[in-house]
Motif scaffolding. Structure first.
Motif, PDB file in Angstrom:
ATOM      1  N   UNK A 186       0.963  -1.219   0.017  1.00 23.51           N
ATOM      2  CA  UNK A 186      -0.036   0.339  -0.310  1.00 23.51           C
ATOM      3  C   UNK A 186       0.531   1.603   0.099  1.00 23.51           C
ATOM      4  N   UNK A 197      -2.607   6.288  -2.220  1.00 29.05           N
ATOM      5  CA  UNK A 197      -2.967   5.811  -3.926  1.00 29.05           C
ATOM      6  C   UNK A 197      -3.434   4.647  -3.318  1.00 29.05           C
ATOM      7  N   UNK A 198      -3.290   3.301  -3.494  1.00 27.81           N
ATOM      8  CA  UNK A 198      -3.778   2.588  -2.701  1.00 27.81           C
ATOM      9  C   UNK A 198      -2.980   1.192  -2.676  1.00 27.81           C
ATOM     10  N   UNK A 199      -3.874  -0.130  -2.926  1.00 27.68           N
ATOM     11  CA  UNK A 199      -2.758  -1.388  -2.384  1.00 27.68           C
ATOM     12  C   UNK A 199      -2.924  -2.481  -3.466  1.00 27.68           C
TER      13      UNK A 199
END
Ligand SMILES: Cc1cc2nc3c(=O)[nH]c(=O)nc-3n(C[C@H](O)[C@H](O)[C@H](O)COP(=O)(O)OP(=O)(O)OC[C@H]3O[C@@H](n4cnc5c(N)ncnc54)[C@H](O)[C@@H]3O)c2cc1C
Ligand code: SF4
Ligand code: SF4
Ligand code: FES
Lengths: 291, 387
Positions: A61, A65-67
Motif C-alpha cells: 500500500x 494511492x492504493x494497494x
C-alpha cells in the motif's frame, strides 16, 4: 511414480485471522533494474517477524494511492529486508517505483501458496519465466542453489521482449557461469548488440532438451498466461507429468484472503489457493477464454 | 378450544420446547429485546416493497400484506386477513446489516516520518432480526463460513454476528419465485436461531432454539403448544413446500456447470443480461467487495473502505491492463458457475438458497432455475470438471 503433491496451500506462511491492517515497512534500498522496473528492499518495524516461502506475495500500500499484490523476489534465506521487483504499469506501480529510501509503505502478507521445492528433491528442475515473471521465481532459484546437491539438473529458460528488458541481467550472467545450472535466454526482438537467441521462450526448448529428462522433471512457470499455456504444452509433449508442472497465476486482487472474490479462477481463489498451482488442478480450465 | 394464556410457566421455556402465544404479544417480545439493548430490525413497508429496517413494535410490521412476485415483477397488496408474515422475501437481504454495503476498515496517518495504521473500531451494533426465513438462515450459515470459517476471519462480520439475536419465521405461503425446497434450505427453518415462529390464525407457535430465546419468551405471556397446534403448524409449512412452483434440479449440478463452460448457451443469456448487477446485490449469499483507499485534502490521513461489488462489473477483473472477463457471457457464466459449482468446492455448499430474489429483481426476467434447465437440455461440449 511420484505421489500427487498435496496442495501447496497446505503449509501457510503468513498472517491468519484478521489480516486487514497493513504493517509499516521502510524502504531501505532501491535499485533500478531495467527501464520502468525497480527493486525495493523493505524493512519491517523492529521486532516484527517476517518470513516467506518462494512464490508468495505481499499486498503493498502506498499512502494515498492504493494497494496492489506484488511477489517477493528476494532470498528466503535472508527474508528481511524483503525484496520486491516492481514493473510500472499504472497508478500504484508507478507510485511504488518512485519510492526512495526512507519512505514507508503498508505491507500485508505474505499470502498465497509457494513453489513446491520439497517435491523437487531428486528431480531435474526446469524453470520457465517470461518478463517480470522471473521476479516470483527468483526466490525459488536462490533456494535451489542454496541446497543445490538435493536436486538433479537445474535449467532456467528466460524470455523478455527485448535485450533492454532482460531482468536481473548481471545475476543471469552469474548463474550462466555456474557449472551446476543451465541458463538459456531469448528475446522476442533483438537489436544490434544482441547476439543471443531470438524468439518466444518456447523456442528455447530444442536447445534445452539435452539438459533434463522429462519423466524425472519438475517445472515451475511464470509469465503471461499465453506464454504459460504454450510452455505447458511443450512440457506435456515431452512427457513431463502434469502433476509436476507448476504455474503461477495472476488476477485482480483486493484482499489476499479469499474474501473479496476478485481473484477467482474456476473454483479457486488465486490469492489463497494459489498463486502457484499444479497444472493438473487447472488442466480443465486453462484454455477456457475469459475464465 | 380457546388457548388459556394465563397459565404461564414460571421457568423460561427450554431449548427444544414449543410454546404458543397470542400474536399481538409479539409486541412484548420486541419490547423485551429493545429493553435488553438490541436494535430490533424487521420487515416493514417502504416504497411499495417489504424491506428490513429498524422497528419499534408490531405496528411497524406489514400486517395484512402479501406480495406477488414473478420474474421481473414485484407487487405488494393487502388481503382480507390480518396475517403478520404471509409475504415472502423483499429485495434486501439481512446481509446489509451483518455485512454493510460500505464500511471503513482502517485509517492511516503520517506521523514522525512513518505511517500509523489504526483499525476502525469494531462494530458494536447488537441486532435482533425479526422474521428471518429459512432460506435466509441458510444464507447466514453460508456467510458465516465465508467470513469466519477460513484461515482469514473478517473481524467486522464476526463482531456483529456474535451478538445477533435471530427470530426465525417458518414460511406459511410460498412466493412464485421461491424454490428453497428444491435446494434443501426451506421452508422449515433450521438453526441457528433463538426462536422460530410458525403463524397460525390465532397464535404463534414458537420453537425455542436457544437458552436466550427461552429467556426472551419468558417475558411474553405463553403456554405450552398443544399437540393439534404443533400438527397444524407443521402442516402449514409442508403445504408451503407442496405449493412451491419453481425448482432447481441439483443432480450433478457442479459437473453440469463445469462441463458446459464453453457452451454457446452463455452467448444466448448474454443477449438478454444487462450486467446491471441487481442479482448480486439482492442475493443473500453473494459476498464480493472492492476496497478503495481515500485521502483527506491535506494529505495527512487516509482510510480504506470496502464496498459491495459484483462479478457483473467489467472493472471487477482488471488484470494486466484489461478485464479478464470482458464479455457479458463470461460474467454471467462466472456468476452461475460460482453459485452452483465453484461454491461447493470453496465452502462445501451450494451458493444458492432458493430465495428467488435474483429472479424477481432481474429487469430482463432471467431466471436461474430456467437457465439451469436450458443447460441440462444441451449436451456438454467437453469434460471440464476440475477434480
Ligand atoms: C499474485 C500477484 C503477484 C504479482 N507480482 C508482481 C510483481 O512481482 N511485480 C510486478 O510488477 N507486478 C506484479 N503483479 C502485478 C501487479 O499487481 C499489477 O501490475 C498492479 O496491480 C497494477 O496496479 P496499478 O495501479 O499500477 O495499475 P492499474 O492502474 O491497475 O493499471 C494496470 C493496467 O491496467 C490498465 N487499466 C487499469 N484500469 C483500467 C480501466 N478502468 N480501464 C482500462 N484500462 C485500465 C492500465 O492502463 C494499466 O495498463 C502481481 C500480481 C499478482 C496477482
Ligand atoms: S442476470 Fe439480470 S439481474 Fe443479473 S446482471 Fe443480468 S440483467 Fe442484471
Ligand atoms: S442466486 Fe438467486 S435464488 Fe439463489 S440465493 Fe441468490 S438471489 Fe436467491
Ligand atoms: S484477492 Fe480477495 S479473494 Fe482473492
Amino acid at each position: 511414480m511420484m505421489p500427487t503433491p498435496p496442495s501447496p496451500a497446505a503449509q501457510p506462511t503468513g498472517p491468519t485471522g484478521n489480516a486487514w491492517v497493513p504493517i509499516p515497512f521502510t524502504v531501505v534500498r532501491r535499485r533500478r533494474e531495467i527501464p520502468g522496473t525497480v527493486t525495493l528492499w523493505l524493512a519491517p518495524p523492529e521486532g516484527y517477524p517476517f518470513a516467506f516461502r518462494p512464490g508468495q506475495f505481499n499486498m503493498l500500500y502506498v499512502f494515498g494511492v492504493k494497494e496492489v499484490p506484488i511477489s517477493i523476489s528476494g532470498d528466503p534465506g535472508t527474508p528481511v529486508p524483503v525484496a520486491h521487483t516492481i514493473r510500472q504499469v499504472g497508478m500504484a506501480t508507478q507510485a511504488l517505483v518512485n519510492l526512495k529510501p526512507g519512505d514507508v509503505v503498508g505491507v500485508r502478507g505474505p499470502f498465497g501458496s509457494a513453489w513446491p521445492l520439497e517435491h523437487a528433491r531428486g528431480h531435474d528442475v526446469v524453470i520457465v519465466a517470461g518478463g517480470i515473471g522471473l521476479a516470483p521465481l527468483r526466490p525459488a532459484i536462490y533456494s535451489l542453489l542454496r541446497h543445490r546437491p538435493q536436486y538433479g539438473n537445474v535449467v532456467l529458460l528466460y524470455g523478455a521482449r527485448s535485450p533492454r528488458e532482460l531482468l536481473y541481467a548481471r545475476e543471469l550472467e552469474r548463474w550462466r557461469g555456474r557449472f551446476d545450472m543451465e541458463v538459456l535466454v531469448t528475446v522476442d526482438r533483438g537489436d544490434r548488440t544482441w547476439h543471443g537467441h531470438v524468439g518466444v521462450v518456447t523456442t528455447l526448448f530444442p536447445q534445452a532438451d539435452v539438459f533434463f529428462s522429462p519423466q524425472n522433471t519438475i517445472a515451475f512457470i511464470c509469465g503471461p498466461e499465453i506464454m504459460m499455456r504454450f510452455t505447458v504444452r511443450e512440457l506435456l509433449d515431452r512427457g513431463v507429468p502434469p502433476e509436476r508442472i507448476f504455474v503461477s497465476l495472476e488476477r485482480n486482487m483486493h484482499c489476499g484472503q479469499g474474501l473479496c472474490g476478485h481473484c477467482q479462477y474456476g473454483p479457486f481463489f488465486i490469492c489463497k489457493d494459489g498463486p502457484v498451482f499444479p497444472y493438473q488442478k487447472l488442466a480443465t480450465l486453462f484454455g477456457i477464454r475469459e475464465i | 378450544m380457546r388457548p388459556d394464556l394465563s397459565a404461564m410457566d414460571t421457568l423460561p421455556p427450554s431449548p427444544g420446547s414449543t410454546v404458543a402465544f397470542e400474536k399481538t404479544a409479539l409486541d412484548i417480545l420486541i419490547a423485551t429485546l429493545r429493553q435488553r439493548g438490541y436494535t430490533v430490525v424487521g420487515p416493514t413497508v417502504r416504497d411499495d416493497a417489504i424491506v428490513y429496517d429498524e422497528i419499534g413494535g408490531v405496528t411497524d410490521l406489514p400486517i395484512g400484506y402479501v406480495d406477488e412476485q414473478e420474474a421481473g415483477t414485484y407487487r405488494l397488496r393487502r388481503w382480507e386477513k390480518d396475517t403478520f408474515f404471509a409475504y415472502t422475501v423483499g429485495p434486501y437481504a439481512w446481509k446489509k446489516f451483518l455485512y454493510p454495503p460500505e464500511e471503513r476498515l482502517w485509517e492511516v496517518r503520517r506521523e514522525n516520518g512513518t505511517l500509523r495504521f489504526t483499525e476502525a473500531p469494531l462494530p458494536t451494533e447488537q441486532y435482533a432480526f425479526i422474521g428471518v426465513r429459512s432460506c435466509e438462515l441458510a444464507a447466514i450459515r453460508i456467510q458465516d463460513r465465508i467470513f469466519t470459517g477460513g484461515p482469514y476471519v473478517d473481524p467486522r462480520y464476526q463482531a456483529r454476528r456474535e451478538r445477533l439475536f435471530i427470530l426465525a419465521v417458518n414460511c406459511t405461503r410460498a412466493g412464485n419465485t421461491c424454490f428453497c425446497a428444491s435446494v434443501g434450505s426451506g421452508p422449515q427453518a433450521e438453526g441457528p436461531y433463538d426462536i422460530a415462529l410458525t403463524e397460525l390464525d390465532e397464535v404463534f407457535i414458537a420453537h425455542v432454539g436457544s437458552v436466550l430465546g427461552g429467556q426472551i419468551l419468558a417475558e411474553v405471556p405463553h403456554r405450552p403448544a398443544t399437540e393439534e397446534e404443533r400438527a397444524a403448524a407443521a402442516e402449514r409449512v409442508q403445504a408451503t413446500a407442496r405449493t412451491m412452483r419453481r425448482a432447481l434440479d441439483t443432480t450433478d449440478l457442479r459437473d453440469l456447470l463445469f462441463n458446459h463452460q464453453e457452451h454457446p448457451h452463455w452467448e444466448d443469456v448474454a443477449t438478454r443480461c444487462l450486467a446491471c448487477t441487481n442479482c448480486t446485490l439482492v442475493c443473500p449469499t453473494c459476498f464480493c467487495f472492492s476496497v478503495e483507499d481515500l485521502t483527506d485534502l491535506q494529505g495527512e490521513s487516509a482510510w480504506r473502505v470496502r464496498r459491495w461489488d459484483s462479478c457483473f462489473s467489467q472493472a471487477f477483473t482488471y488484470t494486466a491492463g484489461r478485464p479478464a472477463r470482458q464479455s457479458i457471457a463470461s460474467r454471467y457464466r462466472q456468476w452461475l458457475t460460482h453459485k452452483l459449482a465453484g461454491w461447493v468446492d470453496q465452502f462445501g455448499v451450494l451458493g444458492c438458497v432458493g430465495c428467488g430474489r435474483c429472479i424477481t429483481w432481474c429487469p430482463a426476467q432471467i431466471d436461474i432455475t430456467e437457465e439451469v434447465a436450458r443447460l441440462r437440455e444441451q449436451p456438454p461440449q467437453t469434460e471440464r470438471s476440475p477434480s
